[in-house]
Design a protein around this motif. Sequence first.
Motif, PDB file in Angstrom:
ATOM      1  N   THR A 415       0.796  -1.218   0.000  1.00 35.26           N
ATOM      2  CA  THR A 415       0.000   0.000   0.000  1.00 35.26           C
ATOM      3  C   THR A 415       0.834   1.276   0.000  1.00 35.26           C
ATOM      4  OG1 THR A 415      -0.122  -0.022   2.422  1.00 35.26           O
ATOM      5  CG2 THR A 415      -1.885  -1.159   1.219  1.00 35.26           C
ATOM      6  N   GLU A 416       2.110   1.208   0.280  1.00 34.93           N
ATOM      7  CA  GLU A 416       2.912   2.429   0.415  1.00 34.93           C
ATOM      8  C   GLU A 416       2.946   3.194  -0.912  1.00 34.93           C
ATOM      9  OE1 GLU A 416       7.324   3.937   1.896  1.00 34.93           O
ATOM     10  OE2 GLU A 416       6.859   1.807   1.829  1.00 34.93           O
ATOM     11  N   GLY A 417       2.473   4.420  -0.878  1.00 36.71           N
ATOM     12  CA  GLY A 417       2.459   5.248  -2.081  1.00 36.71           C
ATOM     13  C   GLY A 417       1.350   4.924  -3.050  1.00 36.71           C
ATOM     14  N   LEU A 418       0.435   4.024  -2.664  1.00 38.69           N
ATOM     15  CA  LEU A 418      -0.643   3.608  -3.579  1.00 38.69           C
ATOM     16  C   LEU A 418      -1.768   4.636  -3.586  1.00 38.69           C
ATOM     17  CD1 LEU A 418      -2.210   1.490  -5.310  1.00 38.69           C
ATOM     18  CD2 LEU A 418      -3.042   0.524  -3.135  1.00 38.69           C
ATOM     19  N   GLY A 419      -2.208   4.971  -4.784  1.00 37.96           N
ATOM     20  CA  GLY A 419      -3.452   5.716  -4.958  1.00 37.96           C
ATOM     21  C   GLY A 419      -4.488   4.784  -5.567  1.00 37.96           C
ATOM     22  N   ILE A 420      -5.704   4.764  -5.001  1.00 40.07           N
ATOM     23  CA  ILE A 420      -6.720   3.833  -5.488  1.00 40.07           C
ATOM     24  C   ILE A 420      -8.085   4.482  -5.351  1.00 40.07           C
ATOM     25  CG2 ILE A 420      -6.938   2.672  -3.241  1.00 40.07           C
ATOM     26  CD1 ILE A 420      -7.341   0.027  -4.847  1.00 40.07           C
ATOM     27  N   CYS A 421      -8.934   4.255  -6.340  1.00 33.11           N
ATOM     28  CA  CYS A 421     -10.279   4.833  -6.354  1.00 33.11           C
ATOM     29  C   CYS A 421     -11.280   3.746  -6.733  1.00 33.11           C
ATOM     30  CB  CYS A 421     -10.354   5.986  -7.354  1.00 33.11           C
ATOM     31  SG  CYS A 421     -12.020   6.646  -7.602  1.00 33.11           S
ATOM     32  N   PHE A 422     -12.374   3.660  -5.978  1.00 37.11           N
ATOM     33  CA  PHE A 422     -13.456   2.737  -6.280  1.00 37.11           C
ATOM     34  C   PHE A 422     -14.648   3.553  -6.786  1.00 37.11           C
ATOM     35  CE2 PHE A 422     -10.862   0.742  -3.054  1.00 37.11           C
ATOM     36  CZ  PHE A 422     -10.721  -0.553  -3.521  1.00 37.11           C
ATOM     37  N   VAL A 423     -15.179   3.169  -7.955  1.00 34.25           N
ATOM     38  CA  VAL A 423     -16.315   3.875  -8.545  1.00 34.25           C
ATOM     39  C   VAL A 423     -17.411   2.853  -8.836  1.00 34.25           C
ATOM     40  CG1 VAL A 423     -15.256   3.751 -10.846  1.00 34.25           C
ATOM     41  CG2 VAL A 423     -17.084   5.385 -10.418  1.00 34.25           C
ATOM     42  N   ARG A 424     -18.640   3.175  -8.437  1.00 33.12           N
ATOM     43  CA  ARG A 424     -19.758   2.225  -8.502  1.00 33.12           C
ATOM     44  C   ARG A 424     -20.390   2.170  -9.889  1.00 33.12           C
ATOM     45  NH1 ARG A 424     -24.929   1.918  -4.431  1.00 33.12           N
ATOM     46  NH2 ARG A 424     -26.411   0.981  -5.905  1.00 33.12           N
ATOM     47  N   ASP A 425     -20.766   0.938 -10.271  1.00 36.14           N
ATOM     48  CA  ASP A 425     -21.635   0.648 -11.433  1.00 36.14           C
ATOM     49  C   ASP A 425     -20.993   0.831 -12.801  1.00 36.14           C
ATOM     50  OD1 ASP A 425     -23.831  -0.155  -9.975  1.00 36.14           O
ATOM     51  OD2 ASP A 425     -24.709   1.848  -9.867  1.00 36.14           O
ATOM     52  N   LEU A 426     -20.001   1.658 -12.948  1.00 39.01           N
ATOM     53  CA  LEU A 426     -19.469   1.947 -14.268  1.00 39.01           C
ATOM     54  C   LEU A 426     -18.615   0.793 -14.804  1.00 39.01           C
ATOM     55  CD1 LEU A 426     -18.400   5.694 -13.955  1.00 39.01           C
ATOM     56  CD2 LEU A 426     -20.637   4.716 -14.576  1.00 39.01           C
ATOM     57  N   SER A 427     -18.633   0.602 -16.117  1.00 39.25           N
ATOM     58  CA  SER A 427     -17.789  -0.386 -16.784  1.00 39.25           C
ATOM     59  C   SER A 427     -16.414   0.206 -17.052  1.00 39.25           C
ATOM     60  CB  SER A 427     -18.427  -0.821 -18.112  1.00 39.25           C
ATOM     61  OG  SER A 427     -18.442   0.287 -19.012  1.00 39.25           O
ATOM     62  N   GLU A 428     -15.488  -0.660 -17.437  1.00 42.21           N
ATOM     63  CA  GLU A 428     -14.151  -0.175 -17.778  1.00 42.21           C
ATOM     64  C   GLU A 428     -14.206   0.835 -18.919  1.00 42.21           C
ATOM     65  OE1 GLU A 428     -11.524  -3.355 -18.681  1.00 42.21           O
ATOM     66  OE2 GLU A 428     -11.516  -4.203 -16.651  1.00 42.21           O
ATOM     67  N   ASP A 429     -14.990   0.506 -19.975  1.00 38.54           N
ATOM     68  CA  ASP A 429     -15.057   1.403 -21.125  1.00 38.54           C
ATOM     69  C   ASP A 429     -15.575   2.780 -20.729  1.00 38.54           C
ATOM     70  OD1 ASP A 429     -14.076  -0.547 -22.725  1.00 38.54           O
ATOM     71  OD2 ASP A 429     -15.931  -0.941 -23.823  1.00 38.54           O
ATOM     72  N   GLU A 430     -16.595   2.793 -19.853  1.00 36.49           N
ATOM     73  CA  GLU A 430     -17.177   4.082 -19.478  1.00 36.49           C
ATOM     74  C   GLU A 430     -16.196   4.912 -18.642  1.00 36.49           C
ATOM     75  OE1 GLU A 430     -19.678   7.278 -19.141  1.00 36.49           O
ATOM     76  OE2 GLU A 430     -19.687   5.585 -20.546  1.00 36.49           O
ATOM     77  N   VAL A 431     -15.463   4.253 -17.750  1.00 36.15           N
ATOM     78  CA  VAL A 431     -14.474   4.971 -16.940  1.00 36.15           C
ATOM     79  C   VAL A 431     -13.372   5.525 -17.842  1.00 36.15           C
ATOM     80  CG1 VAL A 431     -12.693   4.712 -15.168  1.00 36.15           C
ATOM     81  CG2 VAL A 431     -14.957   3.707 -14.823  1.00 36.15           C
ATOM     82  N   VAL A 432     -12.930   4.726 -18.820  1.00 39.80           N
ATOM     83  CA  VAL A 432     -11.896   5.192 -19.741  1.00 39.80           C
ATOM     84  C   VAL A 432     -12.383   6.421 -20.494  1.00 39.80           C
ATOM     85  CG1 VAL A 432     -10.580   4.609 -21.819  1.00 39.80           C
ATOM     86  CG2 VAL A 432     -10.778   2.951 -19.954  1.00 39.80           C
ATOM     87  N   ARG A 433     -13.648   6.389 -20.966  1.00 37.38           N
ATOM     88  CA  ARG A 433     -14.181   7.538 -21.696  1.00 37.38           C
ATOM     89  C   ARG A 433     -14.265   8.767 -20.802  1.00 37.38           C
ATOM     90  NH1 ARG A 433     -17.235   3.636 -24.741  1.00 37.38           N
ATOM     91  NH2 ARG A 433     -18.769   3.468 -23.041  1.00 37.38           N
ATOM     92  N   ARG A 434     -14.704   8.587 -19.557  1.00 34.37           N
ATOM     93  CA  ARG A 434     -14.825   9.728 -18.651  1.00 34.37           C
ATOM     94  C   ARG A 434     -13.459  10.325 -18.291  1.00 34.37           C
ATOM     95  NH1 ARG A 434     -19.888   8.968 -14.438  1.00 34.37           N
ATOM     96  NH2 ARG A 434     -21.438   8.316 -16.018  1.00 34.37           N
ATOM     97  N   LEU A 435     -12.428   9.506 -18.444  1.00 32.71           N
ATOM     98  CA  LEU A 435     -11.065  10.000 -18.205  1.00 32.71           C
ATOM     99  C   LEU A 435     -10.468  10.633 -19.457  1.00 32.71           C
ATOM    100  CD1 LEU A 435      -9.604   7.143 -15.951  1.00 32.71           C
ATOM    101  CD2 LEU A 435     -10.279   9.441 -15.241  1.00 32.71           C
ATOM    102  N   GLY A 436     -11.287  10.744 -20.544  1.00 34.72           N
ATOM    103  CA  GLY A 436     -10.848  11.463 -21.728  1.00 34.72           C
ATOM    104  C   GLY A 436     -10.094  10.632 -22.734  1.00 34.72           C
ATOM    105  N   ALA A 437     -10.249   9.294 -22.708  1.00 36.88           N
ATOM    106  CA  ALA A 437      -9.502   8.445 -23.635  1.00 36.88           C
ATOM    107  C   ALA A 437     -10.468   7.581 -24.441  1.00 36.88           C
ATOM    108  CB  ALA A 437      -8.515   7.575 -22.877  1.00 36.88           C
TER     109      ALA A 437
END
Length: 593
Positions: A415-437
Amino acid sequence: MGFFDDLVLPEEPSPERAVWVGLGPPGEDEGRYAPPVDRFAPARVPRLDVVGAGPGTRVLLTGWSVWPRSVTLHLAVFRSVRRQDPEAGRQSGLRVGLRFSDGRRVTSLDGRVSRRIPFTGPQGRADVATTEQAVGLIPLDPGLHHSHRSLFKTDVDLYLPELPPPGEAVLVVEWPDESVPETRTAVDAEELRAASRRALEVWPDLYPPEPEPESAQQWGTFATMEMSGPPAFLAPPLTRRQLEALRREEEARQRYVPRADWQRMGYRDWGDAELIRARLAGGAPLTAVAGQSGATPLHLAAERGTAEAVTALLTHDADGNTPLVDARDDDGHTPLWYAAQNVDEGAVRALLDAGADAWTPQSGPWSPGRLLSTTRLAPLVRGLPGAVEPSAEETAAQRRADALVAAFGGEPLWTEGLGICFVRDLSEDEVVRRLGADPARCPRTAPDDAPFDPADYDVSLRYVGVLGVDGAPGGCVITQDGYMPSDDAVLRAISAGTAAYGMYFNPKGGTFGTLARDGEVVESEEIGLWPRASDPEAFWTFRFWQRKHDFPHGANLMAYACAAAGLDIDDGRDAAGHRGPRRWVELPPRLRR
């Protein structure tokens, strides 16, 4: 006719000879490590005494050579029988020491220092050599090679680079290998100090008062290699490693000496029942403040120690006159609270058997019994006076929390230096799109094949990994060896119409979390700290209060983040490991810092 004329032949006058080496002015170390034999003839103080005796050995004091500011002690060792010498360098060899009138002690075992000696190299280049130099009573070479010494008599010269202070000194000799016991002989320091004034300076007018011109003779030095040395039977000083071992042994010996306080008790010392009993025997008070926040010895033994240590304190209070078992620290917590935080069965049993109150609340509604009722030790507190059964809702919430913690497995998490985010319901494709890619341009690849160099921290902060996680409901996890998954801009971009919780395990200390809903940041907090009464109930449900646990470090914090985002994942090991394949997304400029 001259005195020697009949013994020599006439010769031509000797030609002028080049100077080989000249005696230079005294240096800073003159007389510090060896007698000033080049400049002074010492005064002699004769004395003839047996200062040590064994079955076949006599150690004699034969006198002193006294210099203006120092003395050389002369001993002679006589042996009637020479057996095969023991291994050289034994600590049980000949030991010699002086005790001064002011209480100081110098010996032939006082050790060594690193001595820096300047010299001029073959090309005239100034340099410095380092050598190990004896201190204390410094052994000298008596001046005879081994092959010229008697088999049965050996001279021992020891140099003291100071004059003994006024008053009576004591010479102490001991030689275990030759069965010579510790023997003390009085020494008249006044006689030695008086003799120092008789030492003769051989070259009082050698150096001119003003510096010589540069063209004048430059003083040089000349070194010789000594092929002999002090007698090998002298006991050597201890090495640094041996001195450290002795220091540790002395600390261990002093550790259990009774004393009337709790000073110098380290973290692990509160688990040492023998040490605690020694302090109690010395009169150390049971009710003393021995730690931070007003903690008593029993608090600290319950927190950091063992059941035996707790019992040692409770047994000492067997008469019950001291309000010990339910003593409160500055935060209102009892020793049982500390033991409950460690889920330490032995300490909990010992305190309960001594009558500790389990169910009086000590932090909001939380009592030691309520904490323990969520653990494997629940049977110990059920049925005790004041016991409170948790409600069905509380029981269900605790079970959900423990199931989420268990979803992160039993293996250690990095865990040292780890950044992690949990987001509900979204698919990988949707998260990628929301991140601008473009999802099509972000295939799932292993970290070793990621489109950036992980060693370049600044560049790696521009990329995050995206991985879907199953659950009811599931969603996605965003990871990075950096803080961007918990950045406000990233959380706003991905949380429209849902919830996301990002956190960063700061290697400099602390774990920080941020919750976003519907594109807005609604909460920023430091998590994982021991909770207070005013903290959210989830801090207690996800066991921020528990010091010792059977789940990996950080698993309860990740489970808390999942719950805060509304995820109920089945298996978080791949997500938390952040080393498996995932989709790598380069953040657009608007989402970078």
